[in-house]
Design a protein around this motif. Structure first.
Motif, PDB file in Angstrom:
ATOM      1  N   PRO A  58       0.827  -1.210   0.000  1.00  0.00           N
ATOM      2  CA  PRO A  58       0.000   0.000   0.000  1.00  0.00           C
ATOM      3  C   PRO A  58       0.859   1.257   0.000  1.00  0.00           C
ATOM      4  O   PRO A  58       1.897   1.310   0.657  1.00  0.00           O
ATOM      5  CB  PRO A  58      -0.807  -0.122   1.294  1.00  0.00           C
ATOM      6  CG  PRO A  58      -0.040  -1.042   2.163  1.00  0.00           C
ATOM      7  CD  PRO A  58       0.723  -1.949   1.259  1.00  0.00           C
ATOM      8  N   GLU A  59       0.414   2.219  -0.770  1.00  0.00           N
ATOM      9  CA  GLU A  59       1.046   3.527  -0.763  1.00  0.00           C
ATOM     10  C   GLU A  59      -0.027   4.584  -0.989  1.00  0.00           C
ATOM     11  O   GLU A  59      -1.123   4.290  -1.434  1.00  0.00           O
ATOM     12  CB  GLU A  59       2.164   3.628  -1.792  1.00  0.00           C
ATOM     13  CG  GLU A  59       1.751   3.439  -3.220  1.00  0.00           C
ATOM     14  CD  GLU A  59       2.951   3.466  -4.168  1.00  0.00           C
ATOM     15  OE1 GLU A  59       2.911   4.273  -5.105  1.00  0.00           O
ATOM     16  OE2 GLU A  59       3.899   2.677  -3.990  1.00  0.00           O
ATOM     17  N   VAL A  60       0.315   5.798  -0.658  1.00  0.00           N
ATOM     18  CA  VAL A  60      -0.631   6.902  -0.737  1.00  0.00           C
ATOM     19  C   VAL A  60      -0.498   7.596  -2.090  1.00  0.00           C
ATOM     20  O   VAL A  60       0.606   7.887  -2.542  1.00  0.00           O
ATOM     21  CB  VAL A  60      -0.383   7.902   0.415  1.00  0.00           C
ATOM     22  CG1 VAL A  60      -1.268   9.117   0.297  1.00  0.00           C
ATOM     23  CG2 VAL A  60      -0.595   7.214   1.761  1.00  0.00           C
ATOM     24  N   ASN A  61      -1.637   7.848  -2.729  1.00  0.00           N
ATOM     25  CA  ASN A  61      -1.669   8.563  -4.003  1.00  0.00           C
ATOM     26  C   ASN A  61      -2.480   9.839  -3.804  1.00  0.00           C
ATOM     27  O   ASN A  61      -3.707   9.823  -3.825  1.00  0.00           O
ATOM     28  CB  ASN A  61      -2.299   7.696  -5.090  1.00  0.00           C
ATOM     29  CG  ASN A  61      -2.293   8.369  -6.436  1.00  0.00           C
ATOM     30  OD1 ASN A  61      -2.156   9.584  -6.544  1.00  0.00           O
ATOM     31  ND2 ASN A  61      -2.462   7.583  -7.480  1.00  0.00           N
ATOM     32  N   PHE A  62      -1.783  10.949  -3.606  1.00  0.00           N
ATOM     33  CA  PHE A  62      -2.442  12.218  -3.336  1.00  0.00           C
ATOM     34  C   PHE A  62      -3.107  12.830  -4.562  1.00  0.00           C
ATOM     35  O   PHE A  62      -3.848  13.795  -4.440  1.00  0.00           O
ATOM     36  CB  PHE A  62      -1.457  13.222  -2.743  1.00  0.00           C
ATOM     37  CG  PHE A  62      -1.007  12.856  -1.356  1.00  0.00           C
ATOM     38  CD1 PHE A  62      -1.902  12.846  -0.302  1.00  0.00           C
ATOM     39  CD2 PHE A  62       0.317  12.538  -1.098  1.00  0.00           C
ATOM     40  CE1 PHE A  62      -1.498  12.522   0.983  1.00  0.00           C
ATOM     41  CE2 PHE A  62       0.739  12.213   0.174  1.00  0.00           C
ATOM     42  CZ  PHE A  62      -0.165  12.203   1.217  1.00  0.00           C
ATOM     43  N   SER A  63      -2.870  12.277  -5.749  1.00  0.00           N
ATOM     44  CA  SER A  63      -3.557  12.811  -6.930  1.00  0.00           C
ATOM     45  C   SER A  63      -5.037  12.422  -6.913  1.00  0.00           C
ATOM     46  O   SER A  63      -5.831  12.977  -7.662  1.00  0.00           O
ATOM     47  CB  SER A  63      -2.885  12.339  -8.219  1.00  0.00           C
ATOM     48  OG  SER A  63      -3.050  10.948  -8.384  1.00  0.00           O
ATOM     49  N   ILE A  64      -5.402  11.491  -6.038  1.00  0.00           N
ATOM     50  CA  ILE A  64      -6.798  11.078  -5.903  1.00  0.00           C
ATOM     51  C   ILE A  64      -7.541  12.007  -4.951  1.00  0.00           C
ATOM     52  O   ILE A  64      -8.643  12.462  -5.238  1.00  0.00           O
ATOM     53  CB  ILE A  64      -6.876   9.620  -5.392  1.00  0.00           C
ATOM     54  CG1 ILE A  64      -6.252   8.674  -6.415  1.00  0.00           C
ATOM     55  CG2 ILE A  64      -8.316   9.222  -5.072  1.00  0.00           C
ATOM     56  CD1 ILE A  64      -6.038   7.261  -5.902  1.00  0.00           C
ATOM     57  N   ASP A  65      -6.944  12.278  -3.805  1.00  0.00           N
ATOM     58  CA  ASP A  65      -7.584  13.084  -2.762  1.00  0.00           C
ATOM     59  C   ASP A  65      -6.556  13.337  -1.669  1.00  0.00           C
ATOM     60  O   ASP A  65      -5.376  13.079  -1.850  1.00  0.00           O
ATOM     61  CB  ASP A  65      -8.823  12.353  -2.215  1.00  0.00           C
ATOM     62  CG  ASP A  65      -9.874  13.299  -1.609  1.00  0.00           C
ATOM     63  OD1 ASP A  65      -9.554  14.470  -1.340  1.00  0.00           O
ATOM     64  OD2 ASP A  65     -11.013  12.847  -1.405  1.00  0.00           O
ATOM     65  N   GLU A  66      -7.008  13.756  -0.508  1.00  0.00           N
ATOM     66  CA  GLU A  66      -6.130  14.062   0.612  1.00  0.00           C
ATOM     67  C   GLU A  66      -6.287  13.039   1.733  1.00  0.00           C
ATOM     68  O   GLU A  66      -7.257  12.283   1.777  1.00  0.00           O
ATOM     69  CB  GLU A  66      -6.452  15.442   1.170  1.00  0.00           C
ATOM     70  CG  GLU A  66      -7.830  15.512   1.826  1.00  0.00           C
ATOM     71  CD  GLU A  66      -8.215  16.901   2.271  1.00  0.00           C
ATOM     72  OE1 GLU A  66      -7.753  17.328   3.349  1.00  0.00           O
ATOM     73  OE2 GLU A  66      -8.983  17.546   1.536  1.00  0.00           O
ATOM     74  N   CYS A  67      -5.337  13.042   2.654  1.00  0.00           N
ATOM     75  CA  CYS A  67      -5.440  12.223   3.861  1.00  0.00           C
ATOM     76  C   CYS A  67      -6.145  13.062   4.917  1.00  0.00           C
ATOM     77  O   CYS A  67      -5.734  14.191   5.197  1.00  0.00           O
ATOM     78  CB  CYS A  67      -4.058  11.808   4.357  1.00  0.00           C
ATOM     79  SG  CYS A  67      -4.109  10.781   5.847  1.00  0.00           S
ATOM     80  N   THR A  68      -7.200  12.514   5.491  1.00  0.00           N
ATOM     81  CA  THR A  68      -7.939  13.219   6.540  1.00  0.00           C
ATOM     82  C   THR A  68      -7.450  12.830   7.929  1.00  0.00           C
ATOM     83  O   THR A  68      -7.975  13.321   8.921  1.00  0.00           O
ATOM     84  CB  THR A  68      -9.448  12.934   6.447  1.00  0.00           C
ATOM     85  OG1 THR A  68      -9.657  11.528   6.620  1.00  0.00           O
ATOM     86  CG2 THR A  68     -10.005  13.403   5.108  1.00  0.00           C
ATOM     87  N   PHE A  69      -6.469  11.944   7.997  1.00  0.00           N
ATOM     88  CA  PHE A  69      -5.925  11.453   9.258  1.00  0.00           C
ATOM     89  C   PHE A  69      -7.015  10.825  10.128  1.00  0.00           C
ATOM     90  O   PHE A  69      -7.046  10.985  11.345  1.00  0.00           O
ATOM     91  CB  PHE A  69      -5.171  12.565  10.008  1.00  0.00           C
ATOM     92  CG  PHE A  69      -4.088  13.199   9.174  1.00  0.00           C
ATOM     93  CD1 PHE A  69      -2.976  12.468   8.778  1.00  0.00           C
ATOM     94  CD2 PHE A  69      -4.183  14.516   8.748  1.00  0.00           C
ATOM     95  CE1 PHE A  69      -1.981  13.040   7.995  1.00  0.00           C
ATOM     96  CE2 PHE A  69      -3.192  15.097   7.971  1.00  0.00           C
ATOM     97  CZ  PHE A  69      -2.091  14.356   7.601  1.00  0.00           C
ATOM     98  N   CYS A  70      -7.905  10.094   9.471  1.00  0.00           N
ATOM     99  CA  CYS A  70      -9.039   9.453  10.152  1.00  0.00           C
ATOM    100  C   CYS A  70      -8.615   8.239  10.973  1.00  0.00           C
ATOM    101  O   CYS A  70      -9.383   7.759  11.798  1.00  0.00           O
ATOM    102  CB  CYS A  70     -10.105   9.050   9.139  1.00  0.00           C
ATOM    103  SG  CYS A  70      -9.588   7.710   8.029  1.00  0.00           S
ATOM    104  N   GLN A  71      -7.437   7.726  10.728  1.00  0.00           N
ATOM    105  CA  GLN A  71      -6.852   6.587  11.435  1.00  0.00           C
ATOM    106  C   GLN A  71      -7.502   5.239  11.092  1.00  0.00           C
ATOM    107  O   GLN A  71      -7.212   4.225  11.715  1.00  0.00           O
ATOM    108  CB  GLN A  71      -6.874   6.804  12.955  1.00  0.00           C
ATOM    109  CG  GLN A  71      -6.158   8.057  13.368  1.00  0.00           C
ATOM    110  CD  GLN A  71      -6.280   8.358  14.841  1.00  0.00           C
ATOM    111  OE1 GLN A  71      -6.688   7.515  15.639  1.00  0.00           O
ATOM    112  NE2 GLN A  71      -5.926   9.562  15.215  1.00  0.00           N
TER     113      GLN A  71
END
Length: 167
Positions: A58-71
């Motif tokens: 798994p990796e984060v793709n910020f071109s999709i959206d943002e991280c809300t730090f929802c945990q």
């Protein structure tokens, strides 16, 4: 050149620091050694930014959206990969690249408008479009500025060890 060769070339030319793994991952572990690729974090992500990356990790793709730090990714993971969520989620920050439209004289502040942390500011200049600046001490690394950028000029990367002064 075949797409397989292009993919292989991209894989081997990619810098290790280009990949943003999940927030709150323990710094002392090698993520790819500990993650079992169960995809529970991908399924739990409320904004859908966690994707299968190289090797199925798994990796984060910020071109999709943002991280809300929802945990939710932390809570869904069965492995002991994460630190306490009371600490900083990760050591990443936004960085504005030379392809930014403001550097070409075009007035654009879409990144600033998307930044809830107000880490992006613009400096007025006579005869030029306002120039962007990222306050890396204020940037949470949420990536909210990435998707709205019309020129794909913002990347989220590992913070410098000794951040420069923002004055």
């Amino acid at each position: 050149m075949s797409s397989i060769n292009q993919s292989r070339r991209r894989l081997f030319s990619r810098k290790k620091n280009d990949t943003v793994h999940l927030p709150w991952v323990k710094r002392e572990i090698e993520f790819t050694d500990e993650c079992t690729r169960c995809n529970k974090c991908i399924q739990a992500c409320e904004t859908g930014i966690i994707i299968k990356g190289d090797g199925g990790f798994p990796e984060v793709n910020f071109s999709i959206d943002e991280c809300t730090f929802c945990q939710k990714c932390v809570n869904a993971c069965p492995e002991p990969l994460f630190t306490e969520t009371s600490v900083s989620p990760w050591q990443v920050t936004a960085s504005i690249q030379n392809s930014c439209m403001a550097y070409s004289g075009i007035w654009c502040q879409s990144c600033k408008d998307a930044c809830d942390a107000t880490a992006i500011s613009f400096t007025m200049a006579i005869g030029k479009a306002p120039q962007p600046h990222v306050d890396i001490t204020a940037c949470t690394g949420c990536g909210a500025c990435v998707a709205p950028c019309p020129s794909n000029a913002i990347i989220v990367m590992t913070k410098p060890v000794n951040p420069p002064s923002c004055e």
